[in-house]
Design a protein around this motif. Structure first.
Motif, PDB file in Angstrom:
ATOM      1  N   GLU A 122       0.853  -1.201   0.000  1.00 48.73           N
ATOM      2  CA  GLU A 122       0.000   0.000   0.000  1.00 48.73           C
ATOM      3  C   GLU A 122       0.887   1.249   0.000  1.00 48.73           C
ATOM      4  O   GLU A 122       1.850   1.357   0.755  1.00 48.73           O
ATOM      5  CB  GLU A 122      -0.885  -0.003   1.241  1.00 48.73           C
ATOM      6  N   ASP A 123       0.553   2.198  -0.894  1.00 46.27           N
ATOM      7  CA  ASP A 123       1.326   3.439  -1.037  1.00 46.27           C
ATOM      8  C   ASP A 123       2.771   3.190  -1.466  1.00 46.27           C
ATOM      9  O   ASP A 123       3.651   4.007  -1.206  1.00 46.27           O
ATOM     10  CB  ASP A 123       1.304   4.264   0.254  1.00 46.27           C
ATOM     11  N   LYS A 124       2.991   2.069  -2.118  1.00 46.71           N
ATOM     12  CA  LYS A 124       4.322   1.764  -2.657  1.00 46.71           C
ATOM     13  C   LYS A 124       4.236   1.622  -4.174  1.00 46.71           C
ATOM     14  O   LYS A 124       3.178   1.362  -4.747  1.00 46.71           O
ATOM     15  CB  LYS A 124       4.884   0.456  -2.080  1.00 46.71           C
ATOM     16  N   LEU A 125       5.396   1.777  -4.827  1.00 51.25           N
ATOM     17  CA  LEU A 125       5.517   1.510  -6.253  1.00 51.25           C
ATOM     18  C   LEU A 125       6.267   0.197  -6.434  1.00 51.25           C
ATOM     19  O   LEU A 125       7.191  -0.113  -5.676  1.00 51.25           O
ATOM     20  CB  LEU A 125       6.268   2.644  -6.964  1.00 51.25           C
ATOM     21  N   ILE A 126       5.865  -0.565  -7.429  1.00 48.52           N
ATOM     22  CA  ILE A 126       6.467  -1.864  -7.694  1.00 48.52           C
ATOM     23  C   ILE A 126       7.173  -1.812  -9.047  1.00 48.52           C
ATOM     24  O   ILE A 126       6.548  -1.512 -10.070  1.00 48.52           O
ATOM     25  CB  ILE A 126       5.408  -2.981  -7.694  1.00 48.52           C
ATOM     26  N   PHE A 127       8.479  -2.107  -9.037  1.00 43.58           N
ATOM     27  CA  PHE A 127       9.300  -2.050 -10.239  1.00 43.58           C
ATOM     28  C   PHE A 127       9.900  -3.428 -10.533  1.00 43.58           C
ATOM     29  O   PHE A 127      10.061  -4.251  -9.621  1.00 43.58           O
ATOM     30  CB  PHE A 127      10.464  -1.066 -10.061  1.00 43.58           C
ATOM     31  N   PRO A 128      10.303  -3.684 -11.790  1.00 39.40           N
ATOM     32  CA  PRO A 128      11.120  -4.886 -12.054  1.00 39.40           C
ATOM     33  C   PRO A 128      12.469  -4.767 -11.346  1.00 39.40           C
ATOM     34  O   PRO A 128      12.976  -3.658 -11.127  1.00 39.40           O
ATOM     35  CB  PRO A 128      11.310  -4.852 -13.584  1.00 39.40           C
ATOM     36  N   GLY A 129      13.060  -5.903 -10.998  1.00 37.17           N
ATOM     37  CA  GLY A 129      14.415  -5.884 -10.440  1.00 37.17           C
ATOM     38  C   GLY A 129      15.375  -5.208 -11.401  1.00 37.17           C
ATOM     39  O   GLY A 129      15.256  -5.341 -12.629  1.00 37.17           O
ATOM     40  N   PHE A 130      16.340  -4.483 -10.866  1.00 35.80           N
ATOM     41  CA  PHE A 130      17.247  -3.711 -11.702  1.00 35.80           C
ATOM     42  C   PHE A 130      18.352  -4.604 -12.272  1.00 35.80           C
ATOM     43  O   PHE A 130      18.818  -5.535 -11.610  1.00 35.80           O
ATOM     44  CB  PHE A 130      17.874  -2.575 -10.900  1.00 35.80           C
ATOM     45  N   ILE A 131      18.755  -4.279 -13.490  1.00 33.06           N
ATOM     46  CA  ILE A 131      19.820  -5.002 -14.176  1.00 33.06           C
ATOM     47  C   ILE A 131      21.038  -4.095 -14.272  1.00 33.06           C
ATOM     48  O   ILE A 131      20.961  -3.011 -14.857  1.00 33.06           O
ATOM     49  CB  ILE A 131      19.379  -5.437 -15.591  1.00 33.06           C
ATOM     50  N   ASP A 132      22.139  -4.523 -13.707  1.00 29.58           N
ATOM     51  CA  ASP A 132      23.399  -3.783 -13.797  1.00 29.58           C
ATOM     52  C   ASP A 132      24.321  -4.593 -14.704  1.00 29.58           C
ATOM     53  O   ASP A 132      24.912  -5.589 -14.281  1.00 29.58           O
ATOM     54  CB  ASP A 132      24.018  -3.585 -12.414  1.00 29.58           C
ATOM     55  N   SER A 133      24.430  -4.176 -15.953  1.00 32.58           N
ATOM     56  CA  SER A 133      25.060  -5.034 -16.962  1.00 32.58           C
ATOM     57  C   SER A 133      26.508  -4.679 -17.279  1.00 32.58           C
ATOM     58  O   SER A 133      27.006  -4.988 -18.366  1.00 32.58           O
ATOM     59  CB  SER A 133      24.226  -5.020 -18.253  1.00 32.58           C
ATOM     60  N   ILE A 182      10.315  -3.010  -4.520  1.00 33.26           N
ATOM     61  CA  ILE A 182       9.220  -2.195  -3.986  1.00 33.26           C
ATOM     62  C   ILE A 182       9.820  -0.949  -3.367  1.00 33.26           C
ATOM     63  O   ILE A 182      10.723  -1.041  -2.522  1.00 33.26           O
ATOM     64  CB  ILE A 182       8.398  -2.982  -2.955  1.00 33.26           C
ATOM     65  N   VAL A 183       9.343   0.231  -3.809  1.00 32.84           N
ATOM     66  CA  VAL A 183       9.943   1.488  -3.364  1.00 32.84           C
ATOM     67  C   VAL A 183       8.903   2.395  -2.727  1.00 32.84           C
ATOM     68  O   VAL A 183       7.693   2.264  -2.972  1.00 32.84           O
ATOM     69  CB  VAL A 183      10.640   2.232  -4.528  1.00 32.84           C
ATOM     70  N   ASN A 184       9.374   3.315  -1.905  1.00 33.59           N
ATOM     71  CA  ASN A 184       8.515   4.321  -1.289  1.00 33.59           C
ATOM     72  C   ASN A 184       7.933   5.227  -2.377  1.00 33.59           C
ATOM     73  O   ASN A 184       8.658   5.711  -3.247  1.00 33.59           O
ATOM     74  CB  ASN A 184       9.329   5.133  -0.282  1.00 33.59           C
ATOM     75  N   LYS A 185       6.645   5.458  -2.321  1.00 27.61           N
ATOM     76  CA  LYS A 185       5.964   6.234  -3.360  1.00 27.61           C
ATOM     77  C   LYS A 185       6.463   7.669  -3.438  1.00 27.61           C
ATOM     78  O   LYS A 185       6.532   8.262  -4.521  1.00 27.61           O
ATOM     79  CB  LYS A 185       4.456   6.219  -3.093  1.00 27.61           C
ATOM     80  N   GLU A 186       6.838   8.237  -2.310  1.00 25.40           N
ATOM     81  CA  GLU A 186       7.240   9.642  -2.277  1.00 25.40           C
ATOM     82  C   GLU A 186       8.737   9.810  -2.513  1.00 25.40           C
ATOM     83  O   GLU A 186       9.168  10.596  -3.353  1.00 25.40           O
ATOM     84  CB  GLU A 186       6.841  10.268  -0.932  1.00 25.40           C
TER      85      GLU A 186
END
Length: 390
Positions: free
Chosen positions: A50-61, A358-362
């Motif tokens: 709740e009140d979070k943003l959901i992103f794909p896992g980051f790729i560091d290539s 999952i990151v903080n929305k703000e």
């Protein structure tokens, strides 16, 4: 155990709105606006987003997982990557490479390190080869790419740099041809990651290869393209011809003063100049050395690149440069996944690997990281650590 992520706002990286995500083992098994679990006769771990943003896992290539450097003698060899350096930064997929030193660090050790990181929970791939030409491979370019699961291409081949071996157009063409055929035969990318230095030739060799042979421009990923203003401008022209370009997020204030550009600003300028968003990636050059040389070319000091810089530049792109979240995210998710043919990575979709941030929305700070279905970071704290981090 099943994991159910509820009430988050999903960017896959495209905006999908409020969604629930069901994870089964290491895969994403269901995505829907609301998933009801009361009638399921199985144990389910619920993660409230709740009140979070959901992103794909980051790729560091582009990461020197064994460490790199040594430009200031043996005492300046940088340390190996640790698991939590990656996971606490939201990085769930790594592509490792050798650097300037391919004598005291070699492909056998690189492969062993990759397998170790995989055992600890990261997805880890590799480039075969080295700064210098002839390349330091395990067997050969074709054999390494075709026969070793982790190896997906060639890198980090150095051009236009006083530390390179000054490869010719013919030598670079043969490297690209071998990598391309090996990729075709194995179903891998067969990409060639190219280190671009401060030299005056810039991207000349890559342009000549693409103009005089049948090698397509997308066979190369030139990196460090934001090293200086002149190279950056050449990178824009190269990308507008269809080439892929990679900006390096690890830097120092001294380098910025000398003309190197922050990735967030560079992304904005490239987009404003008509470069397609799909052609741009960010990498950290993690664990690589950031050497500084004086006007006579003498080594003066050293800092270390870090994967923690990767997402920071994405946040700056969103907050400072006003780039839409779904566009900024692509440079560390779907774009590298597409370039490197990592078909199960880079997107939150049914059947793909359960790599989720999952990151903080703000604030956009990373709070929870799931890699291959395992919770690696919870409430900003690493709950799974590397073998020797405990």
């Amino acid at each position: 155990m099943l994991k159910l992520i509820k009430n988050g706002i999903l960017y896959s990286p495209e905006y999908k709105g409020k969604c629930d995500i069901l994870v089964c083992d290491d895969k994403i098994s269901y995505i829907q606006e609301e998933i009801i679990i009361e009638n399921l006769n199985v144990e389910v771990e619920v993660i409230d987003a709740e009140d979070k943003l959901i992103f794909p896992g980051f790729i560091d290539s582009h990461v020197h997982i064994l460490g790199g450097g040594g430009e200031g003698s043996f005492k300046t060899r940088t340390p190996e990557l640790t698991l939590t350096t990656a996971t606490t930064a939201g990085v769930t997929t790594i592509v490792g490479c050798l650097g300037t030193d391919s004598v005291t660090r070699d492909m056998k050790s690189l492969i062993a390190k990759a397998k170790g990181l995989k055992e600890e929970g990261l997805s880890c791939y590799l480039y075969t080869g080295s700064y210098e030409v002839p390349l330091k491979t395990l067997m050969s370019i074709r054999e390494d790419i075709m026969l070793i699961d982790e190896i997906i291409g060639v890198g980090e081949v150095a051009i236009s740099d006083h530390r390179s071996s000054a490869p010719t157009v013919t030598e670079v063409s043969k490297i690209a041809a071998d990598a391309r055929v090996a990729g075709m035969l194995s179903g891998k990318a067969g990409i060639v990651n190219v280190h671009i230095g401060d030299g005056k030739e810039q991207l000349k060799i890559l342009n000549e290869v693409c103009e005089t042979t049948e090698i397509p421009i997308t066979q190369f990923i030139p990196t460090h393209i934001n090293r200086n203003k002149r190279l950056f401008e050449e990178g824009i022209r190269y990308a507008k011809k269809g080439g892929l370009v990679d900006l390096t997020t690890s830097t120092t204030n001294q380098f910025l003063e000398q003309g190197e550009m922050k990735c967030s600003k560079g992304l904005k300028i490239m987009l404003d100049n008509g470069v397609k968003e799909e052609n741009i990636t960010f990498t950290s050059d993690g664990q690589g050395s950031l050497p500084a040389f004086d006007s006579s070319g003498k080594f003066s000091k050293l800092q270390i690149g870090t994967s923690k810089s990767l997402y920071k530049e994405v946040i700056d792109a969103i907050k400072i440069e006003n780039i839409p979240i779904e566009v900024a995210l692509k440079v560390i998710t779907s774009n590298p996944a597409d370039n490197l043919k990592l078909d199960n990575k880079g997107r939150i979709e049914f059947g793909r690997d359960a790599d989720i941030v999952i990151v903080n929305k703000e604030t956009l700070e990373v709070e929870t990281v799931i890699a291959m279905g395992k919770v690696m970071v919870r409430n900003k704290e690493a709950i799974i650590k590397g073998t020797f981090e405990k």
